[in-house]
Structures are given as C-alpha cells and as structure tokens.
Scaffold this motif. Structure first.
Motif, short mmCIF file in Angstrom:
data_model
loop_
_atom_site.label_atom_id
_atom_site.label_comp_id
_atom_site.label_asym_id
_atom_site.label_seq_id
_atom_site.Cartn_x
_atom_site.Cartn_y
_atom_site.Cartn_z
N HIS A 58 0.87 -1.06 -0.18
CA HIS A 58 0.15 0.21 0.40
C HIS A 58 1.27 1.16 0.06
CE1 HIS A 58 -2.01 -2.98 1.97
NE2 HIS A 58 -3.51 -2.75 0.99
N LYS A 59 1.05 2.07 -1.28
CA LYS A 59 1.37 2.98 -0.94
C LYS A 59 1.52 4.41 0.19
CE LYS A 59 0.91 3.11 -5.84
NZ LYS A 59 0.33 3.90 -7.25
N LEU A 60 0.47 3.96 0.44
CA LEU A 60 0.59 5.88 1.26
C LEU A 60 1.12 4.66 2.89
CD1 LEU A 60 -0.72 8.04 2.49
CD2 LEU A 60 -3.03 6.67 3.14
N ILE A 61 1.16 3.66 3.09
CA ILE A 61 1.68 3.36 4.52
C ILE A 61 2.74 3.15 4.22
CG2 ILE A 61 1.65 0.95 5.76
CD1 ILE A 61 -1.20 0.87 5.23
N LEU A 62 3.65 3.05 3.02
CA LEU A 62 5.01 3.39 2.39
C LEU A 62 5.29 3.79 2.78
CD1 LEU A 62 5.27 0.19 -0.06
CD2 LEU A 62 5.53 0.31 2.35
N ALA A 63 4.49 5.30 2.19
CA ALA A 63 5.23 6.29 2.06
C ALA A 63 5.27 7.43 3.41
CB ALA A 63 3.98 7.23 1.05
N VAL A 64 4.16 6.69 4.59
CA VAL A 64 4.75 7.03 5.78
C VAL A 64 5.55 6.85 6.55
CG1 VAL A 64 3.05 7.68 7.82
CG2 VAL A 64 1.83 7.69 5.92
N SER B 269 8.18 5.64 5.03
CA SER B 269 9.55 5.69 4.31
C SER B 269 9.26 7.94 3.45
CB SER B 269 9.79 5.40 3.52
OG SER B 269 11.16 4.66 2.67
N LYS B 270 10.74 7.92 3.61
CA LYS B 270 10.24 9.32 3.05
C LYS B 270 11.06 9.03 1.08
CE LYS B 270 10.71 14.07 1.75
NZ LYS B 270 9.72 14.60 2.37
N VAL B 271 11.81 8.48 1.27
CA VAL B 271 12.18 7.41 -0.20
C VAL B 271 11.13 6.78 -0.97
CG1 VAL B 271 13.48 5.53 -1.34
CG2 VAL B 271 14.45 7.45 0.18
N PHE B 272 10.09 6.33 0.02
CA PHE B 272 8.76 5.83 -0.78
C PHE B 272 7.50 6.87 -1.33
CE2 PHE B 272 9.95 1.18 1.07
CZ PHE B 272 9.86 0.60 -0.25
N GLU B 273 7.89 7.92 -0.28
CA GLU B 273 7.08 8.91 -0.69
C GLU B 273 7.47 9.55 -1.47
OE1 GLU B 273 5.98 13.40 1.03
OE2 GLU B 273 7.29 12.08 2.64
N THR B 274 8.67 9.93 -1.64
CA THR B 274 9.13 10.31 -3.50
C THR B 274 9.37 9.90 -4.44
OG1 THR B 274 11.30 11.31 -1.62
CG2 THR B 274 11.61 11.29 -3.98
N MET B 275 9.18 8.06 -4.65
CA MET B 275 9.00 7.08 -5.78
C MET B 275 6.72 7.29 -5.95
SD MET B 275 10.30 3.56 -5.15
CE MET B 275 8.62 2.54 -5.11
N PHE B 276 6.34 7.04 -4.77
CA PHE B 276 5.35 7.01 -5.55
C PHE B 276 4.54 8.58 -5.71
CE2 PHE B 276 5.91 3.21 -2.96
CZ PHE B 276 5.44 2.44 -4.02
N HIS B 277 5.41 10.03 -4.86
CA HIS B 277 4.52 10.98 -5.20
C HIS B 277 5.61 11.65 -6.07
CE1 HIS B 277 1.09 9.58 -2.96
NE2 HIS B 277 2.13 9.29 -1.93
N GLY B 278 6.14 11.62 -6.53
CA GLY B 278 7.56 12.71 -7.01
C GLY B 278 7.76 11.74 -9.03
N ASN B 279 8.47 12.64 -9.53
CA ASN B 279 8.26 12.47 -10.78
C ASN B 279 9.79 11.51 -11.42
OD1 ASN B 279 8.26 12.97 -13.55
ND2 ASN B 279 10.00 14.07 -13.64
N PHE B 280 8.33 10.16 -10.62
CA PHE B 280 9.62 9.07 -11.40
C PHE B 280 7.80 8.20 -11.43
CE2 PHE B 280 12.36 10.61 -7.58
CZ PHE B 280 13.14 9.86 -8.23
N ALA B 281 8.60 6.99 -12.31
CA ALA B 281 7.76 5.89 -13.81
C ALA B 281 6.99 5.24 -12.28
CB ALA B 281 8.61 4.89 -14.28
N GLU B 282 6.88 4.87 -11.13
CA GLU B 282 6.96 4.05 -10.06
C GLU B 282 4.94 4.54 -9.78
OE1 GLU B 282 10.55 2.28 -10.33
OE2 GLU B 282 9.89 4.48 -9.91
N ALA B 283 5.30 6.09 -9.52
CA ALA B 283 3.97 6.54 -9.36
C ALA B 283 2.37 6.44 -10.19
CB ALA B 283 4.62 8.53 -9.23
#
Length: 458
Positions: free
Chosen positions: A69-75, A77-91
C-alpha cells in the motif's frame, strides 16, 4: 565491498524458511479487530486494497511477489514517498504492475513489511536482521533500522562477519565496535565460518589490525588468511596457484606478526599446507627473524610487531595476596620472594599488578624487579618502569608463552621495604588450584610476596 557474495547463503535461508504461499495467497476480506497494529498487519497479509506490487529477490528463481500500500510505505519512508508521489515511473504504475527490488531477499523484505505495518520484530536470525538493517538504511526507515540494530546487539560468531559488512556499508560505527568485540573474543569461530571466506578485503584488514584477538597463536590468523586467499584469488579455474594466493593476501600479510610466533609454529604451517606462498629465502629469513626476535631480515613491509595478540578483557586475573617476609635493618634489602606455578594449557603471561599491603603497622611500598624462569632459565623479566598507566598493571613488553605442564617460578626482588625492626610474618601456599574457563593454575609449595597482587594470564 563484497556483500553480494553472501547472497547465496541468504537465499538458501529464505528458500527454506519462507513459505511462498504466504506471499502469494489469494486476497482475503479485511478483518477489523480494533487494534490498529493488528489490523494494518492483516491488511498486508491479506492483500486487501493493495495498490502496488513488488517483485523482490536477488535471484530470479527465488524472487517473490508482495502486494503493498503506497500510503503506508510513504508514511514510513521518505524514499517511498518520493518514489510514489514524485516524478518517477513507479508513481504511474498500476496495482499489479511489478516494481522490482533486486538487492533484498524476500524473507528480509517480508520481515521489514511486518514491522512497517504491524511493528512486529520477526527477524528470525542475524542474517535476516542484517538484511533488514540494510533495507531500512537504503529506504531511510529509521525506526526499522533501530529495531534491527537492537536485534544485532551481539551477533553470533558464525554470522558476525556478515553483520560487520552490513554495518560498514551503512557507517554504523557503534555496530562495528560491537561486532569487532565479538570477533576479537571468538576469532577462531569467525575464521572457520563461511562468511570469513566471503569477507571483503576491508574486513580482513580491520580484523588483522586488532591487537586483542583471542588466538592461541599468530599461526591461527595466518591459517585463516591463507584460506581466505584461496577463496579470493582472481581469474582462476580450479584450485588456485600459490602465486595467486600470495597476490590475494599481499596486503593483509603485512599485518601478520611473525615475530610473535615460535619458529616451530611457522615451520609447521609451511609443512601442513605444503604451500609455496613464501620463497625458500623468505622462509629462512622469517625463521631466523623469529629465532633472534629481530625484524632486520624480514621480507619488505612485513610487521615488526613482537607483541602477541592478547585479549586482556578475557584474561584471568589470579589474586595472590599471600605473604611478605623479611628482616628489616635500615638500608638492608628484603630477599627475593617467589612462587612456583604451572598451567594446564599453553597460555600467555601478560604481566602483574601490585596490591597495597598493611599488617600490624607494616607498610609495603615496592620498587621491584620481576622475572619468570624455567629451571633457572629466564624467559621474562621486567621492572616497575613497565607500568602501563592506561591498563593499570605492569605489562610484559613481550608476553612469554607458558607451556602446558611446565613448572615456572615467578620471582619478585624488592629494592626496599618499610617494616618495623625484626618483623617476620608469612603465609604459604599448599597445592592451591584456581580454575576459570578451563584454565587451572597450580601454585606449588613455595613462598610468594604480597607485592604480587595479581598474576595476569590469558
């Protein structure tokens, strides 16, 4: 660093320990218990409402699928937050589009997720905990790092070399210190572990730079270095040549303390391994240098250190507060006092420590010379000038090896003593044995001085 060389071991543990059905189970209905940690953990275990998929594994044959779950991982880890909510293909990936994590084993990832979701510490063993620590450091999950670090407070001797490598990559200085304490105290087990052969050159250099390694002989380290060299030669097919091994161990060989060996030990090493990592000239010069205790003829860049590896923390301190005898006329020295003793295994003598002495207004302030003899032959001598302020005992500059079953005499010659006139008193030993950690020191029927407060051996 050569962490990747350990991964076959980690992969085997994961393959045997992690049930693939747990990771690839069918989606279940979410159960709500009211306990937040339990409910989040079940959310992870049940795959309910997942919105991202990971394929985790260093090897394609052992990789596993995880639904998260992206939200839980983003909460977490800052790295997961950047990956899922930044300018990356994983988002922009869909829930079932795989995101590859190919530097972590599935069991370590699973243990990490169980902590992130449910605060569960399911690390199983040191190897998994070290992998979790590495993962947490990479993804910047501080509380997970702290939990793994706590689990690895005292890693087992068989796994400590692997843990040390992980801590070194992460720059965990306190963790490195703890690991080195374990390695120093249990170096024989470390040398025989698979992780030693897979260790990086940095780890080998760090270990051989230590002064307090719990070995019977420096040859133990030379044997361990030889085995490491066999496993770490470059570009070889089949059994490596002696020249390849010598090239592999060239740098760490400079840390071996040949002058702390007995020449018979070095000769036995060369005979046992039937190797030619040393030339005939080098062998001769090493044996001669050991015999005369001089570094003059040692090969270039070899260590001139004569001090054996000792672990004072593991030493046996034998309390010898027994007696002082003498007749005091002003200006007359007190006769030497002595004690006979033997040990039940080969062991080094580190030094001795004085104790204060007072009895019936008698004060003893020694200014003394010491020696250990074997049948009249002196094997060690020292004076009060050898006092080590930091260690707080009289340190043997070149600790002699005391051999099993041999009878030795420790003598203390006092320059002066302040005693009342015509005072004489004493106590004597009578076959008194002191045992600790399988070591027995037998003190024979001889006199000893109160000046010798502790005999330090280990």
């Amino acid at each position: 660093m050569k962490i990747i060389r350990h991964q076959n071991i980690i992969a085997y543990v994961c393959e045997k320990s992690l049930d693939s059905e747990v990771l690839q189970m069918e989606k279940e209905e979410l159960k709500r218990t009211g306990d937040w940690s339990s409910d989040l953990l079940h959310l992870y275990e049940s795959f309910s409402m997942y919105d991202c998929t990971f394929r985790v594994g260093i090897s394609a044959t052992t990789s596993k699928i995880f639904k998260c779950h992206k939200l839980i991982l983003a909460v977490a880890s800052k790295v997961f937050e950047t990956m899922f909510h930044g300018n990356f293909a994983e988002a922009n990936k869909g829930p079932d589009d795989e995101i590859k994590i190919d530097d972590t084993e599935p069991m370590a990832f699973d243990a990490a997720m169980r902590f992130v979701y449910g605060r569960r510490v399911d690390f199983v063993n040191d190897l998994i905990a070290a992998q979790v620590y590495k993962f947490a450091n990479m993804w910047q999950i501080q509380n997970l790092m702290d939990a793994a670090d706590l689990y690895l407070k005292e890693p087992s001797p068989g796994n400590v070399a692997f843990v040390y490598e992980i801590f070194k990559q992460a720059g965990n200085q306190k963790g490195l210190g703890r690991c080195m304490e374990v390695m120093s105290a249990n170096i024989k087990e470390v040398l025989s572990s698979s992780h030693w052969q897979n260790a990086s050159l940095d780890l080998i250099m760090d270990v051989l730079s230590q002064g307090d390694l719990n070995v019977d002989s420096e040859c133990d380290l030379l044997e361990g270095l030889y085995r490491w060299g066999e496993a770490n030669t470059k570009d070889r097919i089949g059994k490596p040549s002696d020249a390849m091994v010598r090239e592999a161990i060239k740098k760490p060989l400079e840390k071996i303390r040949f002058l702390s060996m007995e020449h018979q030990e070095f000769a036995a090493f060369c005979s046992k391994n039937k190797n030619n990592i040393f030339t005939a000239e080098e062998k001769w010069n090493i044996i001669m240098s050991i015999s005369i205790k001089s570094a003059e003829n040692l090969p270039e860049n070899f260590s001139s250190e004569m001090q054996p590896r000792v672990n004072v923390k593991k030493a046996v301190w034998l309390d010898l507060l027994t007696f002082h005898s003498g007749y005091r006329g002003f200006g007359y020295p007190v006769h030497p006092s002595f004690i006979d003793f033997s040990v039940n295994k080969n062991i080094h003598f580190f030094g001795l420590k004085f104790m204060s002495f007072a009895h019936f207004d008698c004060n003893f302030m020694p200014d003394s010379q010491f020696e250990i003899t074997n049948e009249g032959e002196r094997i060690w001598e020292g004076t009060t000038k050898d006092y080590d302020v930091k260690l707080q005992y009289y340190k043997a500059k070149k600790p002699p090896l005391l051999k099993e079953g041999v009878r030795y005499q420790l003598s203390v010659k006092h320059s002066f003593a302040s005693l009342p006139d015509q005072t004489f008193f004493h106590q004597s030993f009578s076959e008194w044995s002191i045992s600790k950690e399988s070591l027995t020191v037998t003190l024979h029927n001889r006199n000893s001085s109160a000046a010798v407060g502790f005999l330090i051996i280990g």
